[in-house]
Design an enzyme around this catalytic site. Structure first.
Site, PDB file in Angstrom:
ATOM      1  N   LYS A  49     -18.965  -9.614  11.508  1.00 56.24           N
ATOM      2  CA  LYS A  49     -19.650 -10.325  10.435  1.00 56.24           C
ATOM      3  C   LYS A  49     -20.151 -11.678  10.908  1.00 56.24           C
ATOM      4  O   LYS A  49     -21.198 -12.144  10.480  1.00 56.24           O
ATOM      5  CB  LYS A  49     -18.689 -10.544   9.269  1.00 56.24           C
ATOM      6  CG  LYS A  49     -18.453  -9.305   8.453  1.00 56.24           C
ATOM      7  CD  LYS A  49     -17.702  -9.660   7.181  1.00 56.24           C
ATOM      8  CE  LYS A  49     -17.299  -8.402   6.448  1.00 56.24           C
ATOM      9  NZ  LYS A  49     -16.682  -8.663   5.164  1.00 56.24           N
ATOM     10  N   GLU A  51     -15.399 -20.237   4.249  1.00 56.02           N
ATOM     11  CA  GLU A  51     -16.585 -19.878   3.510  1.00 56.02           C
ATOM     12  C   GLU A  51     -16.502 -20.438   2.110  1.00 56.02           C
ATOM     13  O   GLU A  51     -15.421 -20.552   1.547  1.00 56.02           O
ATOM     14  CB  GLU A  51     -16.643 -18.343   3.400  1.00 56.02           C
ATOM     15  CG  GLU A  51     -17.928 -17.743   3.876  1.00 56.02           C
ATOM     16  CD  GLU A  51     -17.805 -16.229   3.898  1.00 56.02           C
ATOM     17  OE1 GLU A  51     -18.102 -15.647   4.946  1.00 56.02           O
ATOM     18  OE2 GLU A  51     -17.405 -15.650   2.873  1.00 56.02           O
ATOM     19  N   ARG A  95     -25.083   2.526   9.831  1.00 60.08           N
ATOM     20  CA  ARG A  95     -24.674   3.932   9.714  1.00 60.08           C
ATOM     21  C   ARG A  95     -25.219   4.490   8.413  1.00 60.08           C
ATOM     22  O   ARG A  95     -25.766   3.748   7.607  1.00 60.08           O
ATOM     23  CB  ARG A  95     -23.161   4.028   9.686  1.00 60.08           C
ATOM     24  CG  ARG A  95     -22.569   3.158   8.592  1.00 60.08           C
ATOM     25  CD  ARG A  95     -21.097   3.409   8.413  1.00 60.08           C
ATOM     26  NE  ARG A  95     -20.414   2.311   7.743  1.00 60.08           N
ATOM     27  CZ  ARG A  95     -20.276   2.198   6.419  1.00 60.08           C
ATOM     28  NH1 ARG A  95     -20.797   3.109   5.622  1.00 60.08           N
ATOM     29  NH2 ARG A  95     -19.643   1.180   5.892  1.00 60.08           N
TER      30      ARG A  95
END
Lengths: 217, 743, 467
Positions: free
Chosen positions: C115, C209, C309
């Site tokens: 990430k 964050e 994916r």
């Protein structure tokens, strides 16, 4: 010891004396090309050494992705039900190759009998089980048959459907006497996980063990 | 009659001894003597005393003759047999017969922390003219106890060596000389705390700076076990002793590449005994001992009182020699010794005490002694011109360092410290004046946006392993099983992944597969910072060990290098350091004269350039047995160098990897204040086989694992290979602190 | 002809099988002992198909050994298991007998694997990401600096009670996350998470964050070819999740055209789609992929991560899509396989149109009232309704009892509905949930527990914000 218990012990011993064998099926753990290294009826030797550091008889090899792995007899015995047609063939995972007919030793017979007298903690679900970290450490430090578990303490971690659940011990304080499962393998629901012995029973159990020692030939 | 019976008995013993040591060369002849003796014994009460005595004399003369004959034909292996014979003199015999009085310390016989090691406070008398002077000494040594089982053959347990060290310290406090007697086949190879290897290393380190004279006497010098009390100012050896890097049987097992449980053939054992150069004469020639004390034919036994007398004189003389060589003497005596040498001290009294200056001289001299050992047994392949040029370069570098650090830095640092003090003082006053205002502001406004300053932030980014190196192993499209697969359910690992991205580490359980040493050189240090030095110092075959030249050549061909150690300058995030790297590709990373010399040179360089020193052990199997005791003396030699470096203020870090065993661990590695191990490495004194053969017990498979080494307190931590660079950087920063003098 | 090894289980194995059939490709099915009763094994055996028992779906060696033995030429990893394992993808394509990996290039999977890395690429391209650290922090001082900055930013934005999240950078699935409401707690929390991360993930990197309290989880579906062609198949809204942030209901399109948001949904959609395409172009993205975004009630949006994916919920996008004049409904699995084998797209963005609304329900045996605890036992009766507005994907047999294997998630079925409008789709969804029949018992004889009630309840709040 009551006479009833006495009777029971004798029955059990008689039963094991009648059929002192246990059959182990040997299956491939994964895919690959198998080469059999034993013949039908051959006597094989299991793992030995104080720390189980010496491998037993080589049973077969399995080549997968350029890696030849050797698989050894886990236990003494005689090879039966050998599927010779598989030699040199590609096999799927968990393909049965052979069986080892193992004659129970005195110690194993004792363990078998003990299963009937210890408080057996069975698997509540089909899952993978691990000892709870604290208990694991306790056993590492003190050794089996020494580590005491009290009600409310963490006993096992059950891992299923990608979720870990802690199982707390309920019941009387007891000593972890035997561990029946291996980490990282799925245990079927209802199979024994642990044999727990209440401290006050320890004497009876050791008496029992002595009896079998004397009577088992 | 009793007297005669005694004599007979004595003869019998002599005969048995002769038969045990060298019976094979006499064949029937000994039997004849034996029969004669037996007959005489039967007739003891029928024959006249005179006749018996006559016969005894005859037999005795014959035995003496045979003894002399046997003496001439002694082979190296016979010396091994002699020192191991239960009739051989032991330390207790020496304490009884050489010293005038003694008190055994810390234990008696079986009731002892380690009966294989005896420490005693002893006195020794000397007659000068009509006066008798009494000296106090500390006697430390191995006790074989004439075969008493609990003595363990003189094989010291780790705590036995600790005991030896304890009483060396006592002697140091009391300022009395130490006489150490080496009667050991080798240290008892167990890892329990304080650890066979680690304790020997500790002893060596201590002896490298002990402030009293140490005189060592070697009867049976079994490798590391001998060194544990052997780093002496003077090393004397009994003429019938042996001093070796390994027992001939052990060497034969390695030479013959025997499987466990198999016995080496007698021929091979004899061959090894000869090749290893283990006799006193050999060792004198190699310079590993200083003098030989002559024993009677076939070696001294406990009844050889003449020998004890001689030994007493030698003991006193040797101690005198050490003392006098560092003592500031009056003019007359100085003249005398100058003329006659230190050896002629029989008639002059020498005080066995040293003042501070003399102590310093003693230690200096001891260190120099070991520094010079074994220097003839390697070659420098550089041309003389080349050597001169690089010498000059080094000198320039040293001078620069001296100017930078000693001349300029010190005053500057003092000024800096002073100004920091002043600033701090001022700040206190300032805060007092402003505090009401500050409180008010904090009440009204939200906390001010203020960043903490840290210069290291950016640096941490760069401590990840450097990439760019791909192992040649990574080129096969195959998989490999992790040895812990059964326990942790690790999947087979694709080899190209394992040897590139995974850094040779199982991604599931963290097992470290071995990686070639080049990986570390490439990935650990700053780009282009690795600069090797002394690469041209080359191993040779100093003992002309048969077949070893070929093996050496093979190692050279394989590695393209000349010794089992690589020494180089390197940087980690700009911190300059010196690295000595033992690697197993060259003769198993064994240490011989060239390796020892290179290690010492690295220590000296680090000391002069004021840089930290890293010993990274990619693998070592121990001392190179083909170099015999030349190899063994690398243990004290390198330990002395380490001690000098540390005393000068250096930071010495050892990192073990793969398999690190035996001599090096028991000396210059094991003495480091900071020792770490890479995960999955094995550290120890002797391998499982040797342990099984000497102790008769099996050891668990993980006996030598890094985890167990940590548990036993032998190392300070276990490092993941991927964190090696980071941890090393952190170690250099935290252990050196902010004021590392080499920054 | 290509032969595809289906390296997965359950409903996705079945979907891949169908797609292969539709493309006329051969395929090979693998299964583990625990899955022997799964429908995907039975279907694999149909028409003389070969199935292979393996030890584990996550062991690359098992998959490749079967691929070699059965002479396969391509591997479809499905989702989960090995799908996002770039090392597996790399090994598949770089081994001495190379195979086609049905998915993006390994390099791309690697780039998007973390990430943090995704975040820093996004930053480089000027794509908004959640404010915070864009790399793992190993240093306490730096963590504090970032913490101070994040609090101040929120104060400046007028947020009265700012909060930040401290996460283990190597973590995932809600593990190793703590919230910090007070700057003074930061140091203690940082240390705790660092220790936790070191212990559980082997890396002590920590992320900080801004904590967002109310947001929608929006996805953009991209389809790219190996020839540099890139189109999107619209957006999805996956806000309805379990407490462990696992999706339970997915809706396409992301926003309800009949609802008034505080922002213009078309504008946001356009922006996140174009940012997603921009990043795909930058990466040279070459297969199907999903760009996940966080959108706040005020219309702020941040890129969360990229899933390289096929996704479980790709069906809802396919259900509402139409290419040229073909009938509505596109099988994105089929597109994925076709493109991975090297075909060209054969259509352009302008040829794709979207019609109506589709909602997907994940039917799972779990106790939503008790921490979404998985339920294990045997299903004795399983009847799913049939309608022309319905798609069902399940590996649970409907004609015989089925014991849920304990080694995997107790997913039972994916059910997709379609409606002209969101309202109609919701209506049909409700009806469908009523019509499902599931009966079963566990070892203690207790009745089966499923999440159907939870789905019914949450169906009302799709495409909405909490405030």
């Amino acid at each position: 010891m009551t006479s009833k218990q006495q009777m029971k012990i004798e029955d059990i011993i008689a039963e094991y004396k009648r059929n002192p064998y246990q059959v182990f099926t040997i299956s491939t753990p994964h895919t690959g090309i198998v080469s059999l290294k034993v013949t039908k009826g051959q006597k094989v030797q299991g793992t030995t050494g104080k720390w189980l550091e010496r491998k037993g008889t080589l049973l077969y090899t399995l080549v997968r992705q350029g890696n030849e792995k050797r698989f050894y007899a886990p236990i003494d015995g005689e090879i039966t039900d050998l599927d010779e047609s598989l030699d040199g063939q590609f096999v799927e995972a968990k393909t049965p190759l052979m069986s080892i007919k193992h004659k129970l030793s005195k110690e194993e017979a004792i363990n078998k009998v003990l299963e009937k007298f210890l408080e057996i903690y069975n698997a509540p679900e089909t899952a993978k089980y691990y000892l709870a970290p604290e208990l694991y450490q306790k056993i590492e430090q003190k050794g089996l048959k020494k580590a005491l578990i009290n009600p409310g303490e963490e006993l096992l971690i059950m891992s299923r459907m990608k979720r870990d659940v802690v199982l707390n011990y309920e019941g009387r304080p007891g000593i972890i006497y035997v561990i029946y499962f291996k980490p990282n393998t799925t245990v079927n629901q209802g199979d024994p996980l642990l044999g727990i012995c209440p401290p006050e029973q320890l004497e009876f159990i050791s008496h029992l063990v002595k009896r079998i020692y004397l009577e088992w030939e | 009659m009793i007297e005669l019976e005694k004599q007979l008995l004595f003869l019998e013993k002599r005969l048995i001894y002769l038969n045990d040591i060298k019976g094979e060369i006499f064949g029937e002849r000994l039997n004849t003597l034996q029969n004669w003796l037996a007959k005489l014994k039967e007739q003891l009460y029928t024959l006249s005393a005179k006749d018996v005595q006559k016969n005894i004399n005859k037999i005795s003369a014959q035995i003496s003759l045979y003894e002399k004959e046997a003496e001439k034909k002694l082979t190296p292996l016979d010396y091994v047999r002699i020192v191991r014979h239960p009739f051989r003199i032991s330390l207790k015999d020496i304490l009884e017969n050489v010293y005038d009085d003694y008190v055994e310390l810390a234990g008696a016989d079986e009731c002892n922390i380690d009966p294989a090691v005896v420490a005693a406070r002893a006195t020794i008398n000397r007659k000068v003219g009509h006066r008798i002077y009494t000296y106090q000494v500390m006697v430390i040594g191995h006790e074989k106890g004439h075969g008493e089982e609990f003595r363990n053959g003189g094989s010291a347990k780790p705590w036995g060596n600790a005991k030896a060290l304890q009483f060396m310290k006592v002697a140091e406090t009391e300022g009395i000389p130490i006489h150490s007697y080496i009667f050991t086949p080798g240290a008892f190879p167990i890892e329990d705390y304080p650890g066979a290897a680690q304790q020997i290393a500790r002893n060596l380190y201590a002896m490298a700076g002990i402030r009293v004279p140490i005189i060592a006497f070697i009867s049976e010098g079994g490798s590391g076990g001998a060194e544990a009390i052997g780093l002496a100012d003077l090393r004397l050896m009994f003429s019938h002793g042996y001093y070796s890097v390994i027992s001939p049987e052990g060497a034969a097992a390695i030479e013959g590449k025997l499987k466990e449980g198999k016995k080496a053939s007698p021929e091979l054992i004899r061959f090894c005994a000869e090749q290893l150069k283990i006799t006193a004469k050999d060792n004198l020639q190699l310079g590993t001992i200083d003098r030989i004390i002559q024993e009677p034919p076939l070696g001294a036994k406990r009844e050889d009182y003449d020998f004890f007398n001689r030994l007493k004189r030698e003991v006193i003389k040797a101690t005198d020699e050490v003392i006098l060589s560092v003592k500031s003497l009056g003019t007359l005596r100085a003249y005398h010794y100058k003329k006659n040498g230190y050896k002629d001290t029989d008639n002059i009294y020498v005080r066995w005490q040293l003042d501070e200056k003399e102590i310093q001289r003693l230690i200096q001299k001891r260190r120099q002694k070991y520094r010079n050992m074994g220097t003839n047994f390697y070659v420098d392949l550089r041309s003389p011109l080349h050597r001169k040029v690089s010498n000059l370069k080094d000198k320039f570098l040293y001078a620069k360092t001296y100017i930078c650090y000693d001349l300029l830095r010190r005053p500057r640092r003092r000024i800096q410290q002073f100004s920091e003090e002043i600033k701090a003082e001022l700040l206190v006053i300032f805060n007092h004046l402003l505090s009401p205002l500050v409180k008010l502001r904090n009440k009204i406004l939200p906390p001010k946006l203020s960043y903490l300053v840290s210069e290291e932030l950016q640096e941490m980014e760069k401590v990840c392993l450097r990439g760019g190196y791909v192992s040649p192993r990574a080129k096969v499209d195959k998989t490999i099983s992790c040895p812990n697969a059964e326990r942790y359910g690790c999947y087979d690992i694709w080899i190209p992944d394992l040897y590139s991205e995974f850094c040779g580490i199982c991604p599931n359980c963290g097992h470290h597969f071995p990686l070639e040493y080049q990986w570390y050189i490439h990935c650990l240090f700053d780009k282009n910072s690795v600069k090797e030095f002394n690469a041209e110092i080359a191993s040779i075959n100093p003992l002309n060990y048969k077949g070893f030249d070929e093996k050496l050549e093979e190692a050279r061909q394989k590695t393209g290098r000349h010794s089992a150690i690589i020494t180089f300058d390197a940087k980690i995030l700009g911190i300059e350091l010196i690295v000595a790297m033992l690697y197993s590709d060259f003769r198993g990373g064994t240490v011989g004269a060239a390796e020892g010399e290179k290690f010492v040179l690295a220590c000296e360089r680090a000391k002069r350039l004021r840089r930290p020193l890293l010993a990274y052990v990619h693998g070592t199997a121990g001392i190179r047995i083909q170099e015999g005791t030349i190899g063994v003396i690398q243990m004290p030699k390198c330990t002395v160098a380490v001690r000098e470096y540390l005393e000068a203020g250096g930071l010495y870090i050892v990192v073990y990897d793969n398999n690190s065993y035996a001599g090096p661990v028991a000396s210059f590695l094991g003495c480091a204040p900071y020792q770490f191990a890479i995960r999955s490495s094995k550290i120890g004194f002797a391998g499982p086989r040797v342990i099984r053969e000497t102790t008769g017990e099996d050891i668990p498979p993980d006996y030598h694992s890094a985890r167990n080494a940590l548990r036993r307190g032998h190392i300070q931590g276990i490092w993941d290979r991927r964190d090696f660079r980071k941890n090393l950087y952190m170690a250099l920063r935290t252990m050196g602190g902010k004021n590392l003098y080499y920054r | 002809m290509e032969k595809v090894l289906i390296a997965n289980r359950g409903e996705i194995a079945i979907r891949i099988m169908r797609a292969c059939k539709a493309l006329g490709l051969e395929y090979v099915v693998v299964y583990t002992e625990e899955d022997r009763d799964s429908e995907h094994v039975r279907l694999g055996r149909e028409n003389g198909g070969k199935v292979f028992r393996i030890a584990s779906y996550t062991d690359p060696n098992e998959i490749l050994e079967i691929a070699d033995f059965a002479r396969c030429t391509a591997i479809h990893p499905g989702y989960g298991f090995l799908a996002e394992n770039y090392r597996f993808a790399r090994r598949v394509t770089q081994r001495s007998r190379p195979l086609i990996f049905i998915g993006p290039r390994p390099e791309v999977i690697k780039e998007l694997g973390s990430k943090i890395n995704t975040k820093s690429i996004a930053k480089r391209l000027g794509i908004p990401v959640i404010p915070g650290s864009d790399r793992p922090i190993y240093n306490e001082v730096e963590a504090e600096n970032i913490g101070i900055k994040l609090f101040h930013q929120q104060w400046e934005e007028g947020i009265k009670h700012p909060a930040i999240l401290v996460k283990a950078s190597a973590g995932g699935g809600g593990m190793g996350i703590e919230e910090v409401y007070d700057l003074n707690q930061l140091r203690a929390v940082y240390r705790r998470i660092k220790r936790y991360a070191k212990k559980h993930f082997g890396d002590e990197g920590v992320l900080l964050e801004k904590k967002l309290s109310d947001f929608n989880h929006i996805e953009v579906q991209l389809v790219c070819s190996r020839h540099g062609e890139r189109v999107h198949f619209g957006t999805r809204n996956c806000t309805i999740q379990s407490i462990f942030r696992q999706k339970r209901i997915e809706v396409a399109p992301a926003f309800d055209p009949d609802y008034r948001y505080q922002f213009d949904p078309n504008e946001i959609t356009e922006k996140i789609v174009s940012y997603s395409l921009k990043m795909a172009a930058y990466l040279g993205y070459d297969n199907v992929g999903t760009w996940e975004w966080i959108v706040t009630p005020e219309g702020k949006f941040y890129l969360l991560e990229v899933n390289p994916r096929i996704q479980v919920e790709s069906g809802v996008s396919g259900f509402i899509s139409q290419i040229k004049k073909q009938p509505r409904g596109v099988d994105l699995v089929k597109e994925q396989i076709r493109l991975a084998l090297g075909e060209k797209l054969k259509y352009k963005q302008k040829h794709i149109s979207f019609h109506g609304c589709s909602i997907e329900f994940r039917i799972i045996a779990e106790d939503t009232l008790h921490g979404f605890r998985p339920w294990g036992g045997t299903i004795t009766k399983f009847k799913l309704p049939q309608h022309d507005w319905l798609q069902v994907h399940t590996h649970v047999p409907q004609d015989r009892p089925y014991a849920i294997p304990s080694d995997y998630d107790p997913n039972l079925a994916l059910i997709l509905v379609w409606g002209e409008s969101v309202a109609q789709a919701k209506e049909r969804g409700k009806r469908l949930l009523e019509e499902i029949v599931i009966e079963g018992k566990n070892n203690q004889g207790e009745e089966i527990i499923t999440n159907i009630e939870f789905l019914k309840e949450r169906l009302n709040s799709i495409q909405r914000f909490a405030t």
